[in-house]
Enzyme design. Structure first.
Site, PDB file in Angstrom:
ATOM      1  N   LYS A  37      -5.691   9.182  -3.730  1.00  0.00           N
ATOM      2  CA  LYS A  37      -4.232   9.158  -3.587  1.00  0.00           C
ATOM      3  C   LYS A  37      -3.612   9.952  -4.730  1.00  0.00           C
ATOM      4  O   LYS A  37      -3.630  11.177  -4.700  1.00  0.00           O
ATOM      5  CB  LYS A  37      -3.764   7.707  -3.492  1.00  0.00           C
ATOM      6  CG  LYS A  37      -4.409   7.046  -2.261  1.00  0.00           C
ATOM      7  CD  LYS A  37      -4.193   5.582  -2.176  1.00  0.00           C
ATOM      8  CE  LYS A  37      -4.842   5.005  -0.929  1.00  0.00           C
ATOM      9  NZ  LYS A  37      -6.325   5.066  -0.934  1.00  0.00           N
ATOM     10  N   SER A  96       0.127  -1.590   0.611  1.00  0.00           N
ATOM     11  CA  SER A  96       0.355  -0.342   1.335  1.00  0.00           C
ATOM     12  C   SER A  96       1.125  -0.531   2.628  1.00  0.00           C
ATOM     13  O   SER A  96       1.691   0.433   3.146  1.00  0.00           O
ATOM     14  CB  SER A  96      -0.978   0.341   1.639  1.00  0.00           C
ATOM     15  OG  SER A  96      -1.790  -0.465   2.480  1.00  0.00           O
ATOM     16  N   HIS A 132      -2.923   1.954  -4.425  1.00  0.00           N
ATOM     17  CA  HIS A 132      -1.598   2.570  -4.287  1.00  0.00           C
ATOM     18  C   HIS A 132      -0.717   2.329  -5.495  1.00  0.00           C
ATOM     19  O   HIS A 132       0.497   2.557  -5.433  1.00  0.00           O
ATOM     20  CB  HIS A 132      -0.912   2.040  -3.027  1.00  0.00           C
ATOM     21  CG  HIS A 132      -1.546   2.497  -1.758  1.00  0.00           C
ATOM     22  ND1 HIS A 132      -1.196   3.673  -1.118  1.00  0.00           N
ATOM     23  CD2 HIS A 132      -2.523   1.944  -1.005  1.00  0.00           C
ATOM     24  CE1 HIS A 132      -1.925   3.818  -0.022  1.00  0.00           C
ATOM     25  NE2 HIS A 132      -2.741   2.790   0.064  1.00  0.00           N
TER      26      HIS A 132
END
Length: 428
Positions: A280, A220, A248
């Site tokens: 996310k 990230s 992610h």
């Protein structure tokens, strides 16, 4: 105060000293054991706040977004381009996802109202876990209420003082905290350096019971990707468990958003522990572990962060499940995200910015090498209608201070071009 010359740093310290001298007399000091200002980190936070004020920099943190934070957002009553949210596929705010969450509220209420072991189990929990297990090609999955807590409680449960945890130097804080809870020996290897990881594992392995090798699928801070096949081979060769944090990666890597295994062409069954988050791409909140049934069954009955925690809120589980369904049904979202990130990466590099090792898949850092410069450029960009967060020392080394851009499938090419133009203007 990184990024300032020695003279400027001295002048700033003088201003801070004078500012403190002009303040009203402090309240009587508390006894040492009750003085909260002496807690670890308190002095550093106070100094950073005062330094920002002395430099005329408003804090870019904790700004409230007044609506859905996607490619665009509203902050302080003003619409801006938003590059600071993890809404990668634009599913947070999708009517279908919102409808699924509302239906779960109508059926189950907002809260599970108990730990799942007691009476907090709901059908939507099992449905979400089955879908996530299938997504990772795993036998089973367990969903928890927090991504950070997932790593802490799982690593803390699986390992002990006789064991070894080997992890990438840029691994998330949650892994380090899990290692601390476990009491295992913790060794970091240089970022994305599988050769160094193998050297460390070969040197350390025989002195420990179990060994856990932990990497991320998509880092990230830098937006780069590991060579998953190499790490799989290393773990297998040295009798270690391999854990991959996909926080992610899901929805971002691979042609259909399957994650780093799809991106690297690796059989996901060769990874022992898949960890991911719901906050996310899946537009909810929580974390999960996917892997072999024996692992998941142990965690379901023994991991403190699951057993002693309230169950995942039903509307969050429903939102995550629907987001996963939409992602799989609409792979064009993943393709558009990757096209947007590649465009931003190309334009930023053409403009002369250092974007590090970013793969241009969802995260692109602009490395500025100075915390002060990063903070000033973030402020200038915000004034120009572009919201991006600066990452400053000590979160990263001073020479790596940066602006971190999160791309979204809903950004347009024109918006990306406008953002890079504003970045160029701010740098001047």
């Amino acid at each position: 105060m990184g990024g300032l010359s020695a003279a400027a740093r001295a002048a700033l310290l003088e201003r801070l000293t004078r500012r403190r001298g002009e303040e009203a007399p402090a309240a009587p000091a508390a006894s040492p054991g009750r003085d909260l200002s002496t807690l670890p980190g308190a002095a550093e936070i106070a100094m950073m706040r005062e330094a920002g004020a002395a430099l005329g920099l408003e804090s870019p943190y904790f700004r409230p977004h007044e609506g859905i934070a996607g490619a665009r957002s509203v902050i302080g009553g003003r619409e801006c381009l938003n590059f600071a949210s993890y809404n990668y596929l634009g599913l947070n705010g999708d009517p279908r996802v919102a409808a699924a969450a509302k239906a779960a509220i109508d059926r189950h209420g907002v809260s599970a109202s108990a730990s799942r072991l007691a009476s907090g189990e709901r059908p939507v929990h099992g449905a979400l876990e089955a879908a996530l297990a299938a997504h990772h090609g795993a036998e089973a999955c367990l969903a928890l209420v927090s991504g950070h807590a997932t790593n802490v409680t799982v690593i803390g449960q699986l390992l002990g003082p006789r064991d070894l945890i080997l992890h990438d130097a840029l691994i998330h804080n949650s892994v380090a905290e899990g290692a601390r809870l476990a009491g295992a020996r913790r060794v970091a290897f240089p970022h994305n350096d599988w050769r160094a990881a193998e050297r460390e594992l070969a040197a350390q392995r025989r002195r420990h019971g179990r060994a856990l090798l932990v990497i991320e699928g998509h880092y990230s801070m830098d937006g780069d990707v590991p060579d998953l096949a190499r790490f799989v081979e290393i773990a297998e060769r040295h009798d270690a468990l391999l854990m991959v944090d996909e926080a992610h990666s899901l929805g971002v890597l691979g042609p259909t958003g399957q994650g780093v295994a799809e991106q690297c062409g690796v059989d996901p069954a060769r990874v022992d522990i898949w960890m991911g988050t719901l906050s996310k791409t899946l537009s909810a909140c929580g974390g999960y572990i996917a892997g072999r049934r024996a692992l998941v069954d142990l965690l379901r009955h023994a991991a403190p962060g699951f057993v002693y925690s309230v169950g995942l809120a039903p509307p969050l589980a429903a939102a995550a499940l629907e987001s996963l369904r939409v992602m799989r049904a609409e792979p064009w979202r993943v393709r558009r995200l990757q096209e947007n990130a590649a465009l931003f990466l190309r334009l930023a590099r053409e403009a002369g910015f250092d974007t590090g090792g970013s793969a241009g898949l969802g995260i692109v850092p602009v490395i500025l090498g100075s915390s002060v410069r990063a903070a000033r450029m973030a402020a200038a960009l915000f004034e120009a209608g572009v919201n991006v967060q600066p990452i400053l020392f000590p979160a990263v080394p001073e020479r790596s201070a940066r602006l971190r851009f999160f791309l979204c499938s809903e950004h347009t090419a024109e918006e990306i071009e406008r953002a890079v133009a504003a970045l160029v203007a701010a740098s001047r």
